[in-house]
Design a protein around this motif. Structure first.
Motif: not given
Length: 466
Positions: A387-391, A326-327, A296-298, A317-318
């Motif tokens: 993403x922590x890695x795909x950036x 997530x934050x 969900x983004x908005x 969702x987990x």
């Protein structure tokens, strides 16, 4: 009497030339690629007279004028080989000459001497600085273009991974039990196997590609894929799917496949307030939701002052029925995967038809895979700020996967796959194969076929001039 002196002098001159040739051959005994000369003598005729006897028989009177060296002939027989510690000290077995070019005069020379080295620019040169000639090879080892000077790159640029192939003896164990639990990458009991392969982006940054194999029925396996911390979807035309399903025949060979769980993006859903209950429930249009696929983004709602708020959120969702921020890891609601119902806690009792915008995958949707050797992923975003890695800022790209050699036999699970990417590499060493292929080895583990050496042959080698 004077003629006798001329005759003797010509013989001395001829033998002087002969000794000069022999001396030259001896002095070049250690010269690499040298071909000895053989001397050809011819006689000189001072006078020749033919008379006839009274019976008519001819009588010849010939007085020689000595001899001279009419020509020399090169001996092109195979020489002996010598051991060398240099990888570019080469020798030809049989006919032929190396081709070298003088770069300043643009002239091509032919030689049997194979003492070559690499200069600071990566050019393959001989002891005189002439450049070795041959054909450049493409990534598939095929000749690309005309004959030219050979150059070995001092470094190899990164190559992004765009192909992954499962190779023998890759195998899924046919004897493992089928799993009925919903797939959750954080729960090892929900999948049969997981294995990883290192891939690379266009900047040479390494990433971890994970394949999760779930046996769902006899001869049937589901495959989920992740790149680092992000799900990888498979592309079928314009549609995206969260997984693929592989089906094997009775001989353990891959027979067919399906794309599973179509992804729906940017779907806008309004809270179900048609009954006046304002219970914070949202019903999705496609109501068989794949656990762990909701993002969900908005979120649009009214605050305590009655003002409309349009908030960008990072909820997902987990996989266990909870909607999590997530934050902050705060629980924001729940989801019923079978009914496709999402409940947002803050939407309850606010007397407003709240709205959400989300991505998710419908677990019931399928599509046939037409080519099991060309299963393509969706474009991977290498500038994903979530993403922590795909950036890394690398160029976005997709990966084509080939599953055709994967088997399902009653044997241990073996994961063996090849990918075509690599990081940046610096030149470590060079070598030449027996058939003249010039290879370079780099620090990134890549062994690249650079070129194929050109060898020139002549119908008449005597036309060559030193």
């Amino acid at each position: 009497m004077l003629q006798a002196f001329y005759t003797g002098n010509s013989g001395l001159n001829a033998n002087k030339d002969w000794l000069s040739v022999i001396s030259d051959n001896i002095s070049n005994v250690n010269t690499t690629g040298f071909k000895q000369e053989k001397t050809n003598f011819e006689d000189l005729i001072s006078s020749s007279l033919t008379t006839y006897s009274s019976s008519g028989a001819p009588k010849n009177t010939e007085i020689g004028g000595g001899s001279f060296v009419s020509s020399t002939v090169k001996d092109f027989s195979q020489g002996s080989f010598k051991n060398s510690n240099s990888p570019l000290s080469l020798a030809l077995d049989g006919e032929g000459f190396f081709m070298v070019k003088n770069p300043s005069a643009d002239l091509t020379y032919y030689t049997r001497a194979g003492d070559f080295r690499i200069d600071a620019n990566g050019d393959v040169i001989n002891q005189n600085g002439y450049k070795l000639q041959g054909w450049k090879l493409d990534d598939n080892g095929n000749i690309a273009g005309a004959i030219g000077s050979l150059n070995i790159p001092n470094s190899l640029n990164p190559k992004n991974t765009d192909s992954v192939k499962f190779e023998n003896p890759a195998n899924l164990d046919a004897d493992v039990e089928a799993i009925s639990k919903t797939f959750d990458p954080s729960d090892p009991t929900t999948y049969s196997y997981v294995n990883t392969i290192t891939t690379y982006d266009s900047l040479g940054t390494a990433h971890t590609l994970k394949h999760y194999f779930v046996k769902t029925d006899i001869n049937t396996w589901r495959v989920f894929t992740k790149m680092d911390d992000k799900d990888v979807y498979y592309k079928n035309g314009n549609d995206k799917y969260a997984s693929i399903e592989l089906k094997f025949n009775g001989d353990g060979k891959l027979e067919s496949g399906e794309y599973r769980s179509k992804k729906y993006e940017n779907e806008k859903v309004t809270e179900d307030n048609n009954k006046g209950d304002d219970d914070g429930k949202f019903t999705l249009a496609h109501n068989q939701v794949l656990p762990g696929s909701v993002y969900i983004k908005e979120y649009i709602y009214k605050d305590s002052n009655g003002n409309k708020q349009d908030e960008s959120v990072d909820w997902e969702d987990d996989g266990s029925g909870n909607i999590i921020d997530k934050n902050t890891n705060k629980k924001e609601g729940t989801i019923d995967y079978d009914k496709g119902e999402i409940t947002i806690d803050n939407a309850k009792g606010d007397n407003y038809a709240d709205k959400i915008t989300l991505d998710y995958a419908d677990n019931s949707s399928t599509a046939n895979i037409t080519d099991l050797s060309k299963i393509k992923t969706d474009t991977i975003n290498y500038s994903d700020k979530t993403s922590k890695y795909l950036n890394t800022g690398a160029t976005n790209g997709a990966i084509t996967e080939d599953f055709t050699k994967l088997t399902q036999l009653s044997s241990d699970f073996i994961f063996y796959a090849e990918q075509n990417g690599s990081g940046k590499g610096d030149l470590m060493s060079t070598s030449v194969t027996e058939d003249g292929v010039l290879k370079a080895t780099y620090t990134n583990g890549q062994i690249k076929n650079i070129a194929r050496l050109a060898v020139a042959t002549f119908k008449d080698k005597e036309i060559l001039v030193r």
